[in-house]
Scaffold this motif. Sequence first.
Motif, mmCIF file in Angstrom:
data_model
loop_
_atom_site.group_PDB
_atom_site.id
_atom_site.type_symbol
_atom_site.label_atom_id
_atom_site.label_comp_id
_atom_site.label_asym_id
_atom_site.label_seq_id
_atom_site.Cartn_x
_atom_site.Cartn_y
_atom_site.Cartn_z
ATOM 1 N N ILE A 297 -43.688 83.580 38.704
ATOM 2 C CA ILE A 297 -44.262 84.695 37.937
ATOM 3 C C ILE A 297 -43.460 84.915 36.659
ATOM 4 O O ILE A 297 -44.018 85.051 35.563
ATOM 5 C CB ILE A 297 -44.295 85.989 38.781
ATOM 6 N N LEU A 298 -42.131 84.934 36.781
ATOM 7 C CA LEU A 298 -41.282 85.152 35.608
ATOM 8 C C LEU A 298 -41.442 84.023 34.592
ATOM 9 O O LEU A 298 -41.549 84.272 33.386
ATOM 10 C CB LEU A 298 -39.818 85.286 36.039
ATOM 11 N N GLU A 299 -41.473 82.787 35.078
ATOM 12 C CA GLU A 299 -41.606 81.648 34.171
ATOM 13 C C GLU A 299 -42.958 81.672 33.459
ATOM 14 O O GLU A 299 -43.035 81.368 32.269
ATOM 15 C CB GLU A 299 -41.405 80.338 34.928
ATOM 16 N N GLU A 300 -43.994 82.049 34.169
ATOM 17 C CA GLU A 300 -45.323 82.148 33.550
ATOM 18 C C GLU A 300 -45.343 83.223 32.472
ATOM 19 O O GLU A 300 -46.208 83.197 31.591
ATOM 20 C CB GLU A 300 -46.386 82.492 34.614
ATOM 21 N N ASN A 301 -44.417 84.162 32.542
ATOM 22 C CA ASN A 301 -44.379 85.261 31.588
ATOM 23 C C ASN A 301 -43.256 85.120 30.558
ATOM 24 O O ASN A 301 -42.832 86.099 29.961
ATOM 25 C CB ASN A 301 -44.285 86.594 32.337
ATOM 26 N N GLU B 71 -46.612 94.071 37.745
ATOM 27 C CA GLU B 71 -46.806 95.374 37.092
ATOM 28 C C GLU B 71 -45.498 95.948 36.543
ATOM 29 O O GLU B 71 -45.516 96.921 35.792
ATOM 30 C CB GLU B 71 -47.461 96.368 38.065
ATOM 31 N N ASN B 72 -44.364 95.347 36.913
ATOM 32 C CA ASN B 72 -43.062 95.848 36.445
ATOM 33 C C ASN B 72 -42.390 94.933 35.420
ATOM 34 O O ASN B 72 -41.235 95.158 35.062
ATOM 35 C CB ASN B 72 -42.119 96.046 37.636
ATOM 36 N N LEU B 73 -43.106 93.913 34.948
ATOM 37 C CA LEU B 73 -42.489 92.957 34.019
ATOM 38 C C LEU B 73 -41.938 93.641 32.769
ATOM 39 O O LEU B 73 -40.897 93.244 32.253
ATOM 40 C CB LEU B 73 -43.506 91.877 33.616
ATOM 41 N N ASN B 74 -42.614 94.685 32.305
ATOM 42 C CA ASN B 74 -42.152 95.372 31.090
ATOM 43 C C ASN B 74 -40.895 96.194 31.324
ATOM 44 O O ASN B 74 -40.252 96.627 30.375
ATOM 45 C CB ASN B 74 -43.255 96.283 30.540
ATOM 46 N N ASN B 75 -40.554 96.424 32.597
ATOM 47 C CA ASN B 75 -39.381 97.248 32.912
ATOM 48 C C ASN B 75 -38.119 96.424 33.138
ATOM 49 O O ASN B 75 -37.060 96.985 33.387
ATOM 50 C CB ASN B 75 -39.645 98.078 34.175
ATOM 51 N N LEU B 76 -38.233 95.105 33.066
ATOM 52 C CA LEU B 76 -37.056 94.273 33.329
ATOM 53 C C LEU B 76 -36.047 94.425 32.190
ATOM 54 O O LEU B 76 -36.417 94.414 31.020
ATOM 55 C CB LEU B 76 -37.462 92.800 33.482
ATOM 56 N N PRO B 77 -34.760 94.547 32.523
ATOM 57 C CA PRO B 77 -33.740 94.812 31.501
ATOM 58 C C PRO B 77 -33.225 93.559 30.793
ATOM 59 O O PRO B 77 -32.305 93.650 29.999
ATOM 60 C CB PRO B 77 -32.613 95.461 32.317
ATOM 61 N N VAL C 262 -41.754 91.512 45.437
ATOM 62 C CA VAL C 262 -42.502 90.465 44.730
ATOM 63 C C VAL C 262 -43.941 90.888 44.441
ATOM 64 O O VAL C 262 -44.478 90.571 43.381
ATOM 65 C CB VAL C 262 -42.435 89.123 45.501
ATOM 66 N N ASN C 263 -44.544 91.668 45.344
ATOM 67 C CA ASN C 263 -45.935 92.071 45.113
ATOM 68 C C ASN C 263 -46.073 93.159 44.053
ATOM 69 O O ASN C 263 -47.181 93.522 43.670
ATOM 70 C CB ASN C 263 -46.601 92.515 46.430
ATOM 71 N N ALA D 96 -20.617 89.195 36.437
ATOM 72 C CA ALA D 96 -21.804 90.050 36.365
ATOM 73 C C ALA D 96 -23.038 89.158 36.342
ATOM 74 O O ALA D 96 -23.264 88.426 35.394
ATOM 75 C CB ALA D 96 -21.747 90.905 35.105
ATOM 76 N N LEU D 97 -23.798 89.199 37.427
ATOM 77 C CA LEU D 97 -24.986 88.354 37.540
ATOM 78 C C LEU D 97 -26.242 89.204 37.378
ATOM 79 O O LEU D 97 -26.271 90.367 37.785
ATOM 80 C CB LEU D 97 -25.017 87.669 38.914
ATOM 81 N N ASN D 98 -27.263 88.617 36.782
ATOM 82 C CA ASN D 98 -28.564 89.281 36.682
ATOM 83 C C ASN D 98 -29.347 88.941 37.945
ATOM 84 O O ASN D 98 -30.004 87.910 38.027
ATOM 85 C CB ASN D 98 -29.323 88.795 35.452
ATOM 86 N N LEU D 99 -29.239 89.814 38.952
ATOM 87 C CA LEU D 99 -29.884 89.568 40.236
ATOM 88 C C LEU D 99 -31.180 90.361 40.327
ATOM 89 O O LEU D 99 -31.209 91.559 40.027
ATOM 90 C CB LEU D 99 -28.971 89.990 41.388
ATOM 91 N N LEU D 100 -32.226 89.680 40.748
ATOM 92 C CA LEU D 100 -33.501 90.338 41.013
ATOM 93 C C LEU D 100 -33.829 90.116 42.481
ATOM 94 O O LEU D 100 -34.079 88.993 42.907
ATOM 95 C CB LEU D 100 -34.607 89.765 40.116
#
Length: 104
Positions: free
Chosen positions: A79-83, A50-56, A45-46, A21-25
Amino acid sequence: MSHSSDINAREIKQRLNHNEALNLLDVRENIEYHTHNIGGLNIPVNKLKENLNNLPWQYNDEIIVICSAGLRSETAKSILEENGYQNVRNLTGGLLAIEKLQSI
């Protein structure tokens, strides 16, 4: 820029073949995702910021970011690393690299 944490097509294919089970985005456009995908959450990606809060996922979970050729996923990884996400891996070569493996 460190690419040491990135993942290649061969490794991801082996892990998928073992039903891991991989966490694929998948950060391609919706139409691309619906045409062909290897599973995962689809957020273009664009629309990622705005969807960072929805990531599981948790901040230390391994997240593998994928796109067609590995360029958009590189942007998404940044983007993910910056957040605050600490274990983000880009699929180098993208889905095209996986398709090349399957045709060998």
